[in-house]
Design a protein around this motif. Structure first.
Motif, short mmCIF file in Angstrom:
data_model
loop_
_atom_site.label_atom_id
_atom_site.label_comp_id
_atom_site.label_asym_id
_atom_site.label_seq_id
_atom_site.Cartn_x
_atom_site.Cartn_y
_atom_site.Cartn_z
N GLU A 73 0.82 -1.21 0.00
CA GLU A 73 0.00 0.00 0.00
C GLU A 73 0.85 1.25 0.00
O GLU A 73 1.89 1.33 0.66
CB GLU A 73 -0.91 0.00 1.23
N ASP A 74 0.43 2.25 -0.79
CA ASP A 74 0.97 3.59 -0.70
C ASP A 74 -0.21 4.56 -0.60
O ASP A 74 -1.35 4.13 -0.40
CB ASP A 74 1.91 3.92 -1.87
N LYS A 75 0.03 5.84 -0.75
CA LYS A 75 -1.05 6.81 -0.53
C LYS A 75 -2.15 6.72 -1.58
O LYS A 75 -3.28 7.16 -1.33
CB LYS A 75 -0.48 8.22 -0.49
N ASP A 76 -1.86 6.15 -2.75
CA ASP A 76 -2.84 6.12 -3.84
C ASP A 76 -3.40 4.74 -4.14
O ASP A 76 -4.50 4.63 -4.68
CB ASP A 76 -2.21 6.67 -5.12
N ASN A 77 -2.65 3.69 -3.82
CA ASN A 77 -3.01 2.35 -4.27
C ASN A 77 -2.87 1.33 -3.15
O ASN A 77 -2.09 1.51 -2.22
CB ASN A 77 -2.09 1.91 -5.42
N VAL A 78 -3.61 0.24 -3.29
CA VAL A 78 -3.43 -0.90 -2.39
C VAL A 78 -3.57 -2.18 -3.22
O VAL A 78 -4.39 -2.25 -4.14
CB VAL A 78 -4.43 -0.86 -1.22
N MET A 79 -2.73 -3.17 -2.90
CA MET A 79 -2.76 -4.44 -3.60
C MET A 79 -2.80 -5.56 -2.57
O MET A 79 -2.06 -5.56 -1.59
CB MET A 79 -1.51 -4.60 -4.49
N PHE A 80 -3.70 -6.53 -2.79
CA PHE A 80 -3.83 -7.69 -1.91
C PHE A 80 -3.43 -8.93 -2.71
O PHE A 80 -4.00 -9.22 -3.75
CB PHE A 80 -5.27 -7.83 -1.42
N GLU A 81 -2.45 -9.64 -2.20
CA GLU A 81 -1.93 -10.82 -2.89
C GLU A 81 -2.19 -12.06 -2.05
O GLU A 81 -1.88 -12.08 -0.85
CB GLU A 81 -0.43 -10.66 -3.13
N ALA A 82 -2.75 -13.09 -2.67
CA ALA A 82 -2.99 -14.37 -1.99
C ALA A 82 -2.12 -15.43 -2.65
O ALA A 82 -2.22 -15.68 -3.85
CB ALA A 82 -4.46 -14.76 -2.08
N ARG A 83 -1.28 -16.07 -1.83
CA ARG A 83 -0.35 -17.09 -2.32
C ARG A 83 -0.71 -18.42 -1.67
O ARG A 83 -0.81 -18.52 -0.45
CB ARG A 83 1.09 -16.69 -1.99
N ASP A 84 -0.90 -19.45 -2.48
CA ASP A 84 -1.21 -20.77 -1.96
C ASP A 84 0.02 -21.36 -1.29
O ASP A 84 1.08 -21.49 -1.92
CB ASP A 84 -1.69 -21.69 -3.10
N GLU A 85 -0.09 -21.70 -0.02
CA GLU A 85 1.07 -22.18 0.73
C GLU A 85 1.56 -23.55 0.26
O GLU A 85 2.74 -23.86 0.37
CB GLU A 85 0.74 -22.24 2.22
N LYS A 86 0.67 -24.35 -0.30
CA LYS A 86 1.07 -25.69 -0.75
C LYS A 86 1.85 -25.63 -2.05
O LYS A 86 2.93 -26.22 -2.17
CB LYS A 86 -0.18 -26.56 -0.93
N SER A 87 1.32 -24.90 -3.04
CA SER A 87 1.98 -24.83 -4.36
C SER A 87 2.96 -23.67 -4.47
O SER A 87 3.77 -23.61 -5.39
CB SER A 87 0.93 -24.69 -5.46
N LYS A 88 2.86 -22.70 -3.52
CA LYS A 88 3.72 -21.51 -3.50
C LYS A 88 3.49 -20.56 -4.68
O LYS A 88 4.33 -19.72 -4.97
CB LYS A 88 5.22 -21.91 -3.45
N VAL A 89 2.36 -20.67 -5.36
CA VAL A 89 2.07 -19.77 -6.47
C VAL A 89 1.07 -18.71 -6.02
O VAL A 89 0.27 -18.93 -5.11
CB VAL A 89 1.51 -20.51 -7.71
N VAL A 90 1.14 -17.55 -6.67
CA VAL A 90 0.17 -16.48 -6.40
C VAL A 90 -1.11 -16.80 -7.15
O VAL A 90 -1.12 -16.85 -8.38
CB VAL A 90 0.72 -15.11 -6.84
N VAL A 91 -2.18 -17.04 -6.42
CA VAL A 91 -3.43 -17.43 -7.07
C VAL A 91 -4.28 -16.22 -7.45
O VAL A 91 -5.10 -16.30 -8.37
CB VAL A 91 -4.25 -18.41 -6.19
N HIS A 92 -4.09 -15.10 -6.74
CA HIS A 92 -4.93 -13.93 -7.02
C HIS A 92 -4.24 -12.68 -6.52
O HIS A 92 -3.66 -12.66 -5.43
CB HIS A 92 -6.28 -14.09 -6.31
N LYS A 93 -4.29 -11.63 -7.33
CA LYS A 93 -3.84 -10.30 -6.92
C LYS A 93 -4.96 -9.33 -7.22
O LYS A 93 -5.46 -9.25 -8.34
CB LYS A 93 -2.57 -9.90 -7.67
N SER A 94 -5.38 -8.60 -6.18
CA SER A 94 -6.45 -7.61 -6.32
C SER A 94 -5.88 -6.23 -6.08
O SER A 94 -5.27 -5.97 -5.04
CB SER A 94 -7.57 -7.91 -5.30
N TYR A 95 -6.08 -5.34 -7.06
CA TYR A 95 -5.56 -3.98 -6.99
C TYR A 95 -6.73 -3.01 -6.85
O TYR A 95 -7.75 -3.14 -7.54
CB TYR A 95 -4.81 -3.62 -8.28
N VAL A 96 -6.57 -1.99 -5.98
CA VAL A 96 -7.61 -0.99 -5.81
C VAL A 96 -6.96 0.39 -5.81
O VAL A 96 -5.97 0.62 -5.12
CB VAL A 96 -8.40 -1.18 -4.50
#
Length: 339
Positions: free
Chosen positions: A313-336
């Protein structure tokens, strides 16, 4: 090794790791190509092109799995905790933060993006209420389970309340605000249901809301046709960048697209009464928004229900990242876009 040398060594290691993290973020953002806009009225859709990070073909969305009776969301009588269970023997199920589940003692949104594996057993998951005025069975619905997940949260303010502030009172406040904005967007009058006036889900089922949203969906649903490398999309409303979502694969994105487009169209309807003249949003502006959010300072890193959750997060944007702990891959990134 002397203490002085050890100190220098540790500093060098930390700098090396930090440089690698920055390079990784830059490479990830740089690997996306943005196309569009595809526009209808005050809504513009941009497609995010990139490579698949997973080739798994056995993943269902929450909506699919519930419709096929392969997935159960249980009421726990705790407003902010539910339990989920994947009954399938072969399919994993992707839950997306912000998915609404209808029924139980009150409608909820699931508050984490996570992959629930086949034969999971019961898994506890964070949730928020999006219906503040009910704590009993509604009509013929089951009070111990939830019946469907056909919709999701519909404004960027709600996304921030659920994912960043993580405040139940703020979620309720933003649900009420969304209902008022939707009422204005469809021409006035209430969109609250007589059955439960505080239910966001029932407001989304209001016939005036559905009619307006369907116009956008019909106009824009086909923009992904034939696009085999699209892994996400970005939204601009009233000439301003709003949000973006990126997924682990083209296959998962295509499954989620109807639900995501419907939510974006609903937000555009809610904002239709506030249209202001603005310069058209460009693909370059969208790329800049995503890159800036990816480079923002890491605010939060926690694990929940088997997923690693990271907030930047910074003053203009926020990003939420979900990483699957089993496979270690990022399954979803949500930007606002906050402002």
């Amino acid at each position: 090794m002397t203490m002085k040398l050890k100190s220098k060594y540790m500093v060098a290691v930390l700098l090396f790791v930090l440089a690698g993290m920055i390079a990784s973020v830059a490479a990830q953002s740089g690997s996306y190509t943005i196309s569009g806009p595809h526009s209808y009225k005050n809504l513009s859709i941009f497609l995010i092109h990139g490579r698949d990070e997973s080739s798994k073909g056995n993943m269902l969305t929450l909506q699919e799995a519930m419709e096929r009776k392969l997935f159960v969301v249980y009421e726990t009588s705790d407003v902010n905790k539910l339990e989920v269970e994947n009954l399938s023997k072969e399919f994993d199920v992707f839950i997306q933060s912000g998915d609404i589940v209808k029924g139980g003692k009150q409608d909820r949104i699931l508050a984490v993006s996570i992959v629930i594996p086949a034969r999971s057993g019961r898994v506890s998951i964070d949730a928020f209420c999006v219906e503040s005025g009910r704590w009993t069975k509604r009509g013929q619905e089951e009070s111990g389970k939830f019946t469907s997940s056909n919709d999701r949260i519909v404004t960027k303010e709600l996304k921030i309340a659920a994912n960043d502030a993580r405040s139940q009172s703020e979620v309720w406040s933003q649900v009420s605000d969304a209902q008022m904005r939707l009422a204005k967007g469809v021409g006035g009058g209430s969109v609250a249901s007589n059955v439960s006036s505080s239910s966001l889900q029932l407001s989304l089922e209001n016939e005036k809301v559905v009619g307006n949203v369907d116009e956008y969906v019909r106009a824009l649903s086909s923009v992904i046709d034939g696009q085999r490398d699209v892994i996400g999309y970005a939204v601009a409303i009233n000439g301003k960048v709003n949000s973006a979502d990126v997924y682990v694969s083209n296959a998962l994105f295509k499954k989620l697209w109807p639900k995501m487009l419907k939510a974006s169209a609903t937000e555009a309807v809610a904002e239709a009464h506030e249209i202001r003249l603005a310069d058209p949003v460009t693909a370059g502006a969208v790329k800049g928004f995503i890159t800036d959010a990816d480079k923002a300072g890491q605010k939060d890193d926690r694990s929940a229900s088997g997923a690693r959750l990271i907030t930047r997060e910074d003053k203009d944007n926020v990003m939420f990242e979900a990483r699957d702990e089993k496979s270690k891959v990022v399954v979803h990134k949500s930007y606002v876009k906050k402002n």
